[in-house]
Design a protein around this motif. Structure first.
Motif, PDB file in Angstrom:
ATOM      1  N   CYS A  68     -37.565 -21.184   0.056  1.00  0.00           N
ATOM      2  CA  CYS A  68     -36.484 -22.174  -0.073  1.00  0.00           C
ATOM      3  C   CYS A  68     -36.054 -22.554   1.340  1.00  0.00           C
ATOM      4  O   CYS A  68     -35.148 -21.934   1.907  1.00  0.00           O
ATOM      5  N   PRO A  69     -36.682 -23.567   1.918  1.00  0.00           N
ATOM      6  CA  PRO A  69     -36.496 -23.858   3.339  1.00  0.00           C
ATOM      7  C   PRO A  69     -35.123 -24.403   3.714  1.00  0.00           C
ATOM      8  O   PRO A  69     -34.789 -24.457   4.890  1.00  0.00           O
ATOM      9  N   GLU A  70     -34.323 -24.801   2.738  1.00  0.00           N
ATOM     10  CA  GLU A  70     -33.000 -25.359   3.021  1.00  0.00           C
ATOM     11  C   GLU A  70     -31.861 -24.406   2.676  1.00  0.00           C
ATOM     12  O   GLU A  70     -30.691 -24.736   2.872  1.00  0.00           O
ATOM     13  N   THR A  91     -32.649 -20.684   7.808  1.00  0.00           N
ATOM     14  CA  THR A  91     -31.537 -21.607   7.560  1.00  0.00           C
ATOM     15  C   THR A  91     -30.299 -20.923   6.984  1.00  0.00           C
ATOM     16  O   THR A  91     -29.241 -21.535   6.906  1.00  0.00           O
ATOM     17  N   LEU A  92     -30.412 -19.650   6.564  1.00  0.00           N
ATOM     18  CA  LEU A  92     -29.268 -18.955   5.968  1.00  0.00           C
ATOM     19  C   LEU A  92     -28.126 -18.845   6.971  1.00  0.00           C
ATOM     20  O   LEU A  92     -28.304 -18.388   8.092  1.00  0.00           O
ATOM     21  N   VAL A  93     -26.937 -19.262   6.520  1.00  0.00           N
ATOM     22  CA  VAL A  93     -25.739 -19.224   7.350  1.00  0.00           C
ATOM     23  C   VAL A  93     -24.780 -18.150   6.838  1.00  0.00           C
ATOM     24  O   VAL A  93     -24.098 -17.496   7.611  1.00  0.00           O
ATOM     25  N   SER A 113     -33.742  -9.308   9.575  1.00  0.00           N
ATOM     26  CA  SER A 113     -34.649  -9.938  10.536  1.00  0.00           C
ATOM     27  C   SER A 113     -34.978 -11.367  10.118  1.00  0.00           C
ATOM     28  O   SER A 113     -35.129 -11.661   8.933  1.00  0.00           O
ATOM     29  N   GLY A 114     -35.118 -12.244  11.108  1.00  0.00           N
ATOM     30  CA  GLY A 114     -35.525 -13.623  10.843  1.00  0.00           C
ATOM     31  C   GLY A 114     -34.433 -14.514  10.317  1.00  0.00           C
ATOM     32  O   GLY A 114     -34.701 -15.603   9.821  1.00  0.00           O
TER      33      GLY A 114
END
Length: 141
Positions: A68-70, A91-93, A113-114
């Motif tokens: 889920c790239p967004e 993209t996770l905030v 990580s990431g």
């Protein structure tokens, strides 16, 4: 686009529900449904920005979640997780894991990580005695 039966069931849509062309699911709320898992096909929701899945019985997360790239917001509070390792979703905030684990969990079972854009993590009620080492990779916290 005809949605698969499994998606219709999860989002309580009529089976075979048709989405108009160019309509994408941005927010999914499957909270308070006593779900034991999230489906692998959740990765097909390529425009998904927010996933609310609190107050369920979820033990593990599907690896496809990283597709889920967004995805910016992930709320998994009050579940039965046995580990937490989101596979590189840059993209996770915000992540909420408040009371999300089945019981006390070692910090080594939680991986951050990431997650380059992560700005907020809620770990309240997780009974951690130390923070996971991987939290140091989250430079925006």
């Amino acid at each position: 686009v005809k949605l698969p039966e499994e998606i219709c069931t999860y989002w309580k849509l009529e089976v075979g529900y048709l989405l108009p062309p160019n309509v994408l699911i941005l927010v999914a709320d499957v909270s308070q449904n006593q779900l034991k898992s999230l489906p692998e096909y959740i990765g097909r929701l390529v425009a998904l920005k927010e996933l609310q899945a609190y107050s369920n019985q979820i033990a593990t997360l599907p690896t496809s979640l990283s597709e889920c790239p967004e995805l910016e917001v992930l709320v998994l509070s009050q579940n039965k997780l046995t580990e937490f390792a989101v596979l590189k979703i840059p993209t996770l905030v915000r992540i909420s894991l408040a009371y999300a684990f089945a019981g006390p969990i070692p910090a080594s079972s939680i991986q951050f990580s990431g997650l380059d854009q992560l700005r907020s993590i809620d770990l309240s009620g997780c009974h951690l005695t130390e923070l996971p080492n991987s939290i140091t990779s989250c430079s925006h916290l």
